[in-house]
Design a protein around this motif. Structure first.
Motif, mmCIF file in Angstrom:
data_model
loop_
_atom_site.group_PDB
_atom_site.id
_atom_site.type_symbol
_atom_site.label_atom_id
_atom_site.label_comp_id
_atom_site.label_asym_id
_atom_site.label_seq_id
_atom_site.Cartn_x
_atom_site.Cartn_y
_atom_site.Cartn_z
ATOM 1 N N GLN A 95 9.007 39.726 -32.467
ATOM 2 C CA GLN A 95 8.842 38.373 -32.732
ATOM 3 C C GLN A 95 7.721 38.152 -33.691
ATOM 4 O OE1 GLN A 95 8.816 36.644 -28.637
ATOM 5 N NE2 GLN A 95 9.516 34.815 -29.595
ATOM 6 N N TRP A 96 7.487 37.174 -34.534
ATOM 7 C CA TRP A 96 6.507 36.733 -35.131
ATOM 8 C C TRP A 96 6.475 35.307 -35.784
ATOM 9 C CZ3 TRP A 96 11.108 39.296 -36.735
ATOM 10 C CH2 TRP A 96 11.493 38.719 -37.913
ATOM 11 N N GLU A 97 5.760 34.791 -36.107
ATOM 12 C CA GLU A 97 5.416 33.228 -36.207
ATOM 13 C C GLU A 97 6.670 32.356 -36.768
ATOM 14 O OE1 GLU A 97 2.821 30.364 -39.197
ATOM 15 O OE2 GLU A 97 1.950 32.263 -38.089
ATOM 16 N N GLY A 98 7.355 31.949 -35.815
ATOM 17 C CA GLY A 98 8.545 31.147 -36.254
ATOM 18 C C GLY A 98 9.751 31.809 -36.146
ATOM 19 N N TRP A 99 9.820 33.161 -35.763
ATOM 20 C CA TRP A 99 11.090 33.964 -36.126
ATOM 21 C C TRP A 99 11.170 34.807 -34.655
ATOM 22 C CZ3 TRP A 99 14.768 32.543 -39.453
ATOM 23 C CH2 TRP A 99 14.175 31.688 -40.743
ATOM 24 N N LYS A 100 12.316 35.272 -34.170
ATOM 25 C CA LYS A 100 12.622 36.492 -33.510
ATOM 26 C C LYS A 100 13.763 37.419 -34.020
ATOM 27 C CE LYS A 100 15.200 33.618 -30.391
ATOM 28 N NZ LYS A 100 15.217 32.866 -29.113
ATOM 29 N N ALA A 101 13.669 38.446 -33.921
ATOM 30 C CA ALA A 101 14.631 39.423 -34.371
ATOM 31 C C ALA A 101 15.223 40.412 -33.391
ATOM 32 C CB ALA A 101 14.240 40.266 -35.486
ATOM 33 N N SER A 102 16.412 40.846 -33.437
ATOM 34 C CA SER A 102 16.819 42.075 -32.719
ATOM 35 C C SER A 102 17.741 42.891 -33.545
ATOM 36 C CB SER A 102 17.622 41.489 -31.268
ATOM 37 O OG SER A 102 18.878 40.812 -31.820
ATOM 38 N N TRP A 103 17.703 44.142 -33.209
ATOM 39 C CA TRP A 103 18.526 44.927 -34.115
ATOM 40 C C TRP A 103 19.110 46.275 -33.253
ATOM 41 C CZ3 TRP A 103 13.265 44.094 -34.506
ATOM 42 C CH2 TRP A 103 12.458 45.045 -33.975
ATOM 43 N N THR A 104 20.174 46.958 -33.754
ATOM 44 C CA THR A 104 20.690 47.997 -33.120
ATOM 45 C C THR A 104 21.053 49.005 -34.220
ATOM 46 O OG1 THR A 104 23.034 47.020 -33.441
ATOM 47 C CG2 THR A 104 21.813 46.571 -31.483
ATOM 48 N N TYR A 105 21.074 50.073 -33.955
ATOM 49 C CA TYR A 105 21.214 51.132 -34.939
ATOM 50 C C TYR A 105 22.386 52.206 -34.248
ATOM 51 C CZ TYR A 105 21.197 55.094 -37.834
ATOM 52 O OH TYR A 105 21.629 56.003 -38.901
ATOM 53 N N ASP A 106 23.173 52.492 -34.782
ATOM 54 C CA ASP A 106 24.050 53.617 -34.145
ATOM 55 C C ASP A 106 25.063 54.350 -35.356
ATOM 56 O OD1 ASP A 106 26.875 52.528 -34.732
ATOM 57 O OD2 ASP A 106 26.629 51.438 -33.203
ATOM 58 N N LEU A 107 25.591 55.511 -35.213
ATOM 59 C CA LEU A 107 25.978 56.171 -36.358
ATOM 60 C C LEU A 107 27.257 55.485 -37.182
ATOM 61 C CD1 LEU A 107 25.700 59.770 -35.052
ATOM 62 C CD2 LEU A 107 24.134 58.746 -36.433
ATOM 63 N N ASP A 108 27.911 54.552 -36.297
ATOM 64 C CA ASP A 108 29.336 54.232 -37.058
ATOM 65 C C ASP A 108 28.730 52.887 -37.775
ATOM 66 O OD1 ASP A 108 30.772 55.978 -35.674
ATOM 67 O OD2 ASP A 108 30.831 54.716 -33.868
ATOM 68 N N ASP A 109 27.720 51.961 -37.355
ATOM 69 C CA ASP A 109 27.597 50.837 -38.055
ATOM 70 C C ASP A 109 26.365 50.745 -38.581
ATOM 71 O OD1 ASP A 109 29.958 49.613 -36.846
ATOM 72 O OD2 ASP A 109 28.818 48.997 -35.238
ATOM 73 N N GLY A 110 25.531 51.817 -38.282
ATOM 74 C CA GLY A 110 24.252 51.621 -39.099
ATOM 75 C C GLY A 110 23.288 50.962 -38.487
ATOM 76 N N LEU A 111 22.401 50.246 -39.232
ATOM 77 C CA LEU A 111 21.384 49.208 -38.791
ATOM 78 C C LEU A 111 22.119 47.960 -38.768
ATOM 79 C CD1 LEU A 111 18.392 48.429 -37.625
ATOM 80 C CD2 LEU A 111 17.929 48.335 -40.274
ATOM 81 N N VAL A 112 22.098 47.095 -37.829
ATOM 82 C CA VAL A 112 22.659 45.509 -37.696
ATOM 83 C C VAL A 112 21.178 44.857 -37.322
ATOM 84 C CG1 VAL A 112 24.198 43.978 -36.634
ATOM 85 C CG2 VAL A 112 25.143 46.372 -37.373
ATOM 86 N N LEU A 113 21.030 43.903 -38.045
ATOM 87 C CA LEU A 113 19.530 43.133 -37.956
ATOM 88 C C LEU A 113 20.098 41.583 -37.642
ATOM 89 C CD1 LEU A 113 16.519 42.304 -37.833
ATOM 90 C CD2 LEU A 113 16.858 42.301 -40.201
ATOM 91 N N SER A 114 19.584 40.878 -36.644
ATOM 92 C CA SER A 114 19.805 39.617 -36.213
ATOM 93 C C SER A 114 18.451 38.908 -36.110
ATOM 94 C CB SER A 114 20.708 39.262 -35.233
ATOM 95 O OG SER A 114 21.923 39.858 -35.229
ATOM 96 N N VAL A 115 18.195 37.824 -37.025
ATOM 97 C CA VAL A 115 16.877 37.161 -37.238
ATOM 98 C C VAL A 115 17.199 35.814 -37.130
ATOM 99 C CG1 VAL A 115 14.993 36.417 -38.647
ATOM 100 C CG2 VAL A 115 16.059 38.607 -38.879
ATOM 101 N N THR A 116 16.524 35.023 -35.768
ATOM 102 C CA THR A 116 16.746 33.625 -35.497
ATOM 103 C C THR A 116 15.512 33.094 -35.834
ATOM 104 O OG1 THR A 116 18.329 34.485 -33.974
ATOM 105 C CG2 THR A 116 17.474 32.168 -33.632
ATOM 106 N N ALA A 117 15.605 31.797 -36.210
ATOM 107 C CA ALA A 117 14.686 30.701 -36.424
ATOM 108 C C ALA A 117 14.188 30.306 -34.983
ATOM 109 C CB ALA A 117 14.737 29.636 -37.281
ATOM 110 N N ASP A 118 13.052 30.233 -34.608
ATOM 111 C CA ASP A 118 12.494 29.582 -33.146
ATOM 112 C C ASP A 118 12.541 28.274 -33.321
ATOM 113 O OD1 ASP A 118 11.990 32.046 -31.760
ATOM 114 O OD2 ASP A 118 9.797 32.132 -31.899
#
Length: 136
Positions: free
Chosen positions: A113-136
């Motif tokens: 989390q940082w000012e006004g935003w939060k993020a979550s991410w996953t990493y696996d060999l099949d999909d690579g990095l998947v990042l989700s960023v949401t405005a607070d």
């Protein structure tokens, strides 16, 4: 009598000016309130700026997701550019970005989390990095 007529004319002009100015102020206030409630959100603005790269960004409500369309083996420049734009436009701090970039298959997922935003991410060999960023 003409003095009264002159004052009446001036008062009438002044009244029209005050009414006109009041109408303008009300219209400006209504436009401001409408744009605040019904205008584009911060997520919409970031998505519009960063999706030009056509790099696997999707928007769902207030959440922008960055995923590599070809999976981990297909790291393209458009994906990298779009993800970099997403990080820059949301102001993701280096500490969160470092944690994200060092997330490996042993950890699998994390968030920040940082000012006004939060993020979550996953990493696996099949999909690579998947990042989700949401405005607070």
């Amino acid at each position: 009598m003409s003095n009264f007529a002159d004052k009446s004319s001036v008062n009438r002009k002044l009244l029209f000016a005050v009414i006109g100015l009041s109408i303008v102020l009300v219209v400006v206030a209504v436009v401001f309130v409408a744009s605040t409630f019904f205008g584009d959100s911060r997520s919409d603005d970031v998505f519009a700026t960063c999706s030009e790269a056509q790099g696997g960004l999707t928007l769902d409500g207030e959440t922008i997701t960055s995923s590599n369309p070809g999976g981990a083996g297909e790291r393209g420049t458009a994906y990298t550019r779009a993800r970099g734009c997403l990080l820059a436009e949301t102001g993701m701090p280096p500490s969160v970005e470092d944690r994200m970039m060092w997330t490996g298959t042993d950890v699998g997922k994390d968030d920040g989390q940082w000012e006004g935003w939060k993020a979550s991410w996953t990493y696996d060999l099949d999909d690579g990095l998947v990042l989700s960023v949401t405005a607070d």
